[in-house]
Design an enzyme around this catalytic site. Structure first.
Site, PDB file in Angstrom:
ATOM      1  N   ASN A 176      13.424  15.647   2.468  1.00 45.00           N
ATOM      2  CA  ASN A 176      14.338  16.266   3.423  1.00 45.00           C
ATOM      3  C   ASN A 176      14.713  15.291   4.526  1.00 45.00           C
ATOM      4  OD1 ASN A 176      14.318  18.815   2.154  1.00 45.00           O
ATOM      5  ND2 ASN A 176      12.372  19.312   3.132  1.00 45.00           N
TER       6      ASN A 176
ATOM      7  N   GLU B 245       0.828  -1.209   0.000  1.00 44.34           N
ATOM      8  CA  GLU B 245       0.000   0.000   0.000  1.00 44.34           C
ATOM      9  C   GLU B 245       0.862   1.259   0.000  1.00 44.34           C
ATOM     10  OE1 GLU B 245      -2.913  -0.582  -0.786  1.00 44.34           O
ATOM     11  OE2 GLU B 245      -2.903  -2.708  -0.295  1.00 44.34           O
TER      12      GLU B 245
ATOM     13  N   HIS C 167       0.102  -1.666  -9.941  1.00 43.68           N
ATOM     14  CA  HIS C 167       0.169  -3.125  -9.860  1.00 43.68           C
ATOM     15  C   HIS C 167       1.062  -3.653 -10.976  1.00 43.68           C
ATOM     16  CE1 HIS C 167      -3.801  -3.412  -7.426  1.00 43.68           C
ATOM     17  NE2 HIS C 167      -2.746  -3.502  -6.635  1.00 43.68           N
TER      18      HIS C 167
ATOM     19  N   ASN D 232      27.498   3.285   8.611  1.00 37.29           N
ATOM     20  CA  ASN D 232      26.195   3.140   7.945  1.00 37.29           C
ATOM     21  C   ASN D 232      25.880   4.290   6.988  1.00 37.29           C
ATOM     22  OD1 ASN D 232      25.675   5.187   9.748  1.00 37.29           O
ATOM     23  ND2 ASN D 232      23.928   4.218  10.731  1.00 37.29           N
TER      24      ASN D 232
ATOM     25  N   GLU E 146      25.616  10.882  12.340  1.00 34.51           N
ATOM     26  CA  GLU E 146      24.776  10.939  13.527  1.00 34.51           C
ATOM     27  C   GLU E 146      25.477  11.682  14.654  1.00 34.51           C
ATOM     28  OE1 GLU E 146      23.060   6.452  12.774  1.00 34.51           O
ATOM     29  OE2 GLU E 146      25.145   6.836  13.231  1.00 34.51           O
TER      30      GLU E 146
END
Length: 612
Positions: free
Chosen positions: A393, A336, A345, A408, A412
């Protein structure tokens, strides 16, 4: 030098290996019993934080089909936002919002060692529970409920006994778009993935749990179910460079706040109205999914609005929960969300490296985690055509809830830089092994970093997209570009034909062109009188499936009427209406409805000075 800590888990004899057993996913006809051994590899200088219960990375070893496998796990740091919250309702209707601690969570993504095409989504809260892909096969793993034993069951998804029921399908029907552009074959997707990486996008998600699901499970079980499902959906979207972050969960404890019926179309329409007029005013987010136990007509298991992402009334979906089959529910939710992101689809020529693909109109008995070549193509078209601002963003570093993970490629808090693994890093400013800056470097990541130096104050780091947006400038103190901002809502734009709204300038002319082509213009005022009738086509909003007529002053906030000037089709009062997407073709929130007035989220024409 690495120190390797091997935790050996005592073995117990389990006599029923290979026979039928009832597990969380249902009756399983064939399974193996395994005893995972945890292998923790830490750098010599690394110190595990004493207050942290769940490690950032883990490894487990066990056997599958008589062969040893090593499962590498890494905590899904994108799972929760910094301001994650949960809202519940008391019997008298009062809402209570809490912010539970989620930083030290137990939900992981992973891979199998020496299998380049493997993947995993695992909860490590109480043993290992989830699924992994090994040599092209999907396996599920869960702890066996044996006292004082670390025994787990591992089984293929195909070995879960199937329910005798009609084929389940998606309720989205307007999926007949075809392109003249050639679709890449599945074999070409791997070869070109490095060359044509998707732009990284970020979806901030709210899950709404309807009253049926709230009654079905206790609170802790419902939370666990949602976290496991969203963790899996997050993993499914990684190949498209999409990150899902859970902003909040809302529990309809006392009653449903909309009319949830067996008509998936009506329920979706009502949920979209509620999200646009209620939830969006209370909680910042990009998309909301209703998690329901309602059995829909026509064997429908989910429904949403095509291309609906970032739109107030259309960025929603309905997902039918499937008991303890969390993997199946996650695939439905991913399907969905795929429609929200412009995916149709799958057509006959669509393929992926699996027996079925996620965007199949009918759910396979062995649900796939892979998007087809057509879905990749559709998503690229959607990004190019719609340029959905709300997901383009990235969150600021301070908004990321989990501890930093070096390597990764996400910069951070606590890291000086992050350029990926030592093998992949191409950044001369950053030491990939430590996520520390190289000698002499001032910065290694960020839009305000150039050649390892912080750009001077005042340098534009993000240009204004239009007259309602504003440029962002470097501060001279940080390599990070400030948060994306825009002009205040209500500022005049488009030569006073509209007013700014959340960085856009919504005017009816542009909306008519979007619906009917470049020749279209806004219809005469007399056409909008239809909205006072509360008719099949003309109305302002819907409440529990009933179409509410517009008040005389609000007629330009209901259905949009356009003059279609295309050759041979000069309809003076043309409007867009589809039974399965009734929000498309309505006047958008923030649109100018009179001089000094705009349409609010409740489709009322109100003074622009008091609207926001």
């Amino acid at each position: 030098m690495m120190q390797v800590l091997l935790v050996t888990i005592s073995l117990a004899v389990f006599p029923y290996q290979g026979s039928s057993i009832i597990l969380e996913s249902g009756n399983v006809n064939d399974y193996e019993v395994v005893y995972p051994q945890k292998i923790t590899a830490l750098p010599e200088e690394a110190v595990q934080q004493p207050e942290q219960k769940y490690e950032d990375t883990m490894q487990y070893e066990f056997e599958v089909n008589g062969e040893p496998v090593v499962l590498h796990l890494e905590k899904n740091k994108d799972l929760f936002s910094e301001d994650y919250s949960e809202t519940r309702y008391s019997p008298d209707g009062r809402e209570t919002t809490t912010k539970p601690p989620v930083q030290d969570h137990c939900y992981y993504h992973g891979r199998i060692q020496n299998d380049a095409y493997s993947s995993a989504s695992i909860s490590a809260c109480n043993g290992l529970k989830g699924h992994f892909k090994l040599q092209g096969e999907t396996y599920l793993i869960e702890p066996l409920k044996i006292p004082d034993s670390e025994a787990h069951a591992v089984y293929k998804y195909e070995n879960i006994e199937k329910e005798d029921e009609a084929p389940k399908m998606c309720g989205v029907t307007q999926t007949n778009w075809e392109s003249d552009e050639p679709i890449k074959k599945a074999s070409q997707l791997v070869a070109t993935s490095a060359k044509r990486k998707f732009h990284k996008t970020f979806i901030e998600l709210v899950i709404v749990v309807d009253h049926r699901v709230v009654k079905k499970y206790d609170s802790a079980a419902t939370n666990t179910k949602i976290y496991e499902i969203v963790n899996t959906v997050n993993e499914i979207f990684i190949p498209l460079n999409i990150r899902l972050t859970l902003i909040g969960v809302e529990f309809w404890c006392n009653r449903d706040l909309i009319n949830v019926t067996s008509s998936a179309d009506d329920t979706l329409d009502s949920f979209g109205e509620w999200r646009g007029s209620d939830l969006l005013n209370r909680k910042r987010h990009d998309n909301a999914q209703l998690f329901t136990d309602m059995k829909f007509d026509l064997s429908t298991l989910g429904i949403t609005f095509l291309d609906g992402m970032c739109q107030a009334y259309r960025s929603v979906g309905i997902v039918q929960e499937h008991g303890n089959k969390n993997f199946k529910t996650a695939v439905i939710m991913a399907h969905e969300l795929g429609h929200n992101l412009g995916m149709y689809h799958d057509r006959k020529n669509c393929i992926c490296n699996d027996s079925s693909c996620i965007m199949s109109a009918v759910l396979s008995s062995q649900p796939s985690k892979l998007f087809s070549n057509c879905s990749n193509h559709d998503y690229r078209r959607y990004l190019t055509t719609y340029k959905p601002k709300c997901i383009l963003n990235p969150p600021l570093r301070k908004d990321i809830a989990s501890p930093p993970i070096c390597g990764n490629e996400i910069w951070e808090e606590g890291e000086e830089c992050d350029c990926g693994s030592p093998k992949d890093c191409q950044n001369p400013c950053c030491d990939a092994a430590t996520c520390k800056l190289t000698p002499g470097a001032e910065c290694g990541n960020g839009l305000c970093c150039e050649k390892c130096k912080i750009k001077t104050a005042g340098t534009v780091c993000r240009r204004a997209r239009d007259e309602c947006d504003v440029p962002e400038h470097c501060t001279g103190q940080s390599a990070e570009c400030p948060a994306d901002g825009f002009h205040a809502n209500g500022q005049p734009c488009q030569n006073n034909n509209g007013y700014c709204y959340n960085g856009d300038c919504p005017i009816m002319t542009k909306q008519c062109i979007s619906l009917f082509g470049s020749r279209a213009t806004v219809a005469e005022d007399s056409c909008f009188q239809e909205n006072q009738k509360g008719s099949y086509y003309g109305y302002c909003r819907k409440e529990n499936g009933r179409k509410i007529p517009c008040a005389p002053q609000d007629i330009k906030c209901g259905r949009l009427y356009c003059l279609d000037n295309s050759p041979g089709n000069k309809n003076p009062c043309k409007m867009h209406y589809r039974c399965r997407d009734q929000h498309k073709g309505m006047v958008e929130p923030g649109t100018k409805c009179e001089d000094g007035k705009v349409c609010n989220n409740k489709r009322q024409c109100v003074d622009v000075n008091t609207a926001y």
